[in-house]
Write a protein that holds these residues in place. Structure first.
Motif, PDB file in Angstrom:
ATOM      1  N   GLU A   1      42.712  23.420  47.785  1.00 13.15           N
ATOM      2  CA  GLU A   1      42.478  24.204  49.001  1.00 13.15           C
ATOM      3  C   GLU A   1      43.730  24.558  49.811  1.00 13.15           C
ATOM      4  N   HIS A   2      44.719  23.670  49.872  1.00 12.11           N
ATOM      5  CA  HIS A   2      45.894  23.997  50.685  1.00 12.11           C
ATOM      6  C   HIS A   2      46.749  25.068  49.998  1.00 12.11           C
TER       7      HIS A   2
ATOM      8  N   THR B   1      46.340  17.231  56.643  1.00  9.71           N
ATOM      9  CA  THR B   1      45.029  16.631  56.434  1.00  9.71           C
ATOM     10  C   THR B   1      44.955  15.316  57.228  1.00  9.71           C
TER      11      THR B   1
ATOM     12  N   HIS C   1      44.014  22.032  60.973  1.00  9.04           N
ATOM     13  CA  HIS C   1      43.912  21.733  59.541  1.00  9.04           C
ATOM     14  C   HIS C   1      42.554  22.143  58.984  1.00  9.04           C
TER      15      HIS C   1
ATOM     16  N   ASP D   1      41.886  24.412  55.685  1.00  8.59           N
ATOM     17  CA  ASP D   1      40.924  24.112  54.618  1.00  8.59           C
ATOM     18  C   ASP D   1      39.922  25.253  54.453  1.00  8.59           C
TER      19      ASP D   1
ATOM     20  N   HIS E   1      34.442  20.646  53.331  1.00 12.06           N
ATOM     21  CA  HIS E   1      34.499  21.285  52.015  1.00 12.06           C
ATOM     22  C   HIS E   1      33.108  21.539  51.421  1.00 12.06           C
TER      23      HIS E   1
HETATM   24 ZN   LIG Z   1      42.805  19.818  53.787  1.00  8.23          ZN
END
Ligand SMILES: [Zn+2]
Length: 306
Positions: free
Chosen positions: A76-77, A187, A234, A238, A261
């Motif tokens: 994801e990053h 994160t 953050h 994400d 997520h």
């Molecule tokens: Zn993340």
């Protein structure tokens, strides 16, 4: 607006969040209309994977793509950095089962991609523009999207913690806003969860080098936070990465509350499965309006999400 790729091959190595092992990542330019392509480089050769909502096999700890018994975790990053810098076409080779966690943010990937240089290609950039409102709610988590020229997200988190409480942040995505406002946000995790994960052989690569860790009272990291509201920033990072798993980038104004997520992926699967109702493919003729400011206060959206 034209499609973009990188100018030359770049690579980095770092630790995997899940395994704690050292991993290598190589990124290469790609022809127009290629999209983002992952290549899993294993002992048994090279296997290609195009990220799609339905290729997400796990959302615990991070977003993991899976295919034919192989997996690539923690995408994801990197996906957020690719989306944030407006890169349409790129090949990502992963030597191992994870994208390295680096410092827990997208800063290293932004640095790497910018050091490769960004090149415009002949074809027009194509996007999925959201054409009508969708509110997707489950278990107190909500994502609402409405039509908008560009990608804008207003995100609210709520944690029962003295340092966090409720935080809201709005980002109108452009390479500049991405780099300055969210790319560096790391994160985070809570000490009690980290201890439990590591006792069970998970998050073996997680440390204060790549995550903000909170105990009951505050931040454990000796250097503290990079932004006062680093946590919600953050979550936006994400969200950008998780939304970038369609075949084309999405455009819309998103209002998100307490998602993660798993909910991000459930939303993306839903909108992808119902794409005839919600998405239209358009070629961008002129520069997009992504940087149109975040004018409306986040609070204006609250009733719809309550
Ligand atoms: Zn993340």
């Amino acid at each position: 607006m034209r499609q973009r790729t990188i100018k030359k091959k770049v690579e980095c190595s770092g630790i995997g969040l899940h395994s704690g092992k050292k991993l290598r990542l190589v990124m290469r330019p790609a022809e127009q209309d290629t999209g983002v392509v992952f290549q899993h480089m294993g002992a048994d050769g090279k296997h290609t994977l195009r990220p799609r909502p339905e290729s997400v096999v796990s959302t615990g700890l991070a977003t993991t793509l899976g295919f034919g018994g192989r997996k690539i975790a923690t995408v994801e990053h990197l996906m957020a950095a690719i989306a944030g810098l407006g890169i349409d076409n790129i090949v990502v080779e992963v030597y191992g089962d994870e994208v390295p966690i680096m410092d827990g943010s997208a800063a290293s990937f932004v640095f790497l991609l910018r050091s490769a240089g960004i090149r415009k290609q002949a074809g027009s950039k194509r996007v999925f523009r959201v054409k009508r409102e969708l509110l997707f709610e489950r278990d107190g988590k909500a994502i609402r999207v409405v039509p908008h020229d560009g990608f804008k997200v207003t995100y609210t988190i709520q944690f029962d913690h003295p340092l966090v409480g409720e935080q809201t942040f709005c980002l109108a995505l452009s390479p500049e806003t991405f780099m300055h406002e969210v790319a560096k946000a790391r994160t985070f995790g809570f000490m009690k969860d980290v201890e439990m994960l590591q006792k069970n052989g998970l998050a073996l690569g997680g440390s204060l080098e790549n995550a903000v860790v909170l105990d009951e009272y505050g931040v454990v990291n000796p250097d503290g936070l990079r932004f006062k509201d680093e946590l919600v920033r953050h979550k936006i990072l994400d969200f950008i990465g998780d939304m970038h798993l369609l075949d084309l980038p999405m455009q819309g104004a998103f209002h998100v509350r307490c998602s993660g997520h798993e909910h991000n992926n459930a939303f993306l699967r839903y909108i992808s499965e119902h794409r005839a109702d919600y998405l239209e493919e358009v070629a961008l003729a002129s520069p997009d309006a992504a940087a149109a400011a975040c004018k409306e206060p986040a609070a204006a959206m609250e009733p719809a999400l309550a």
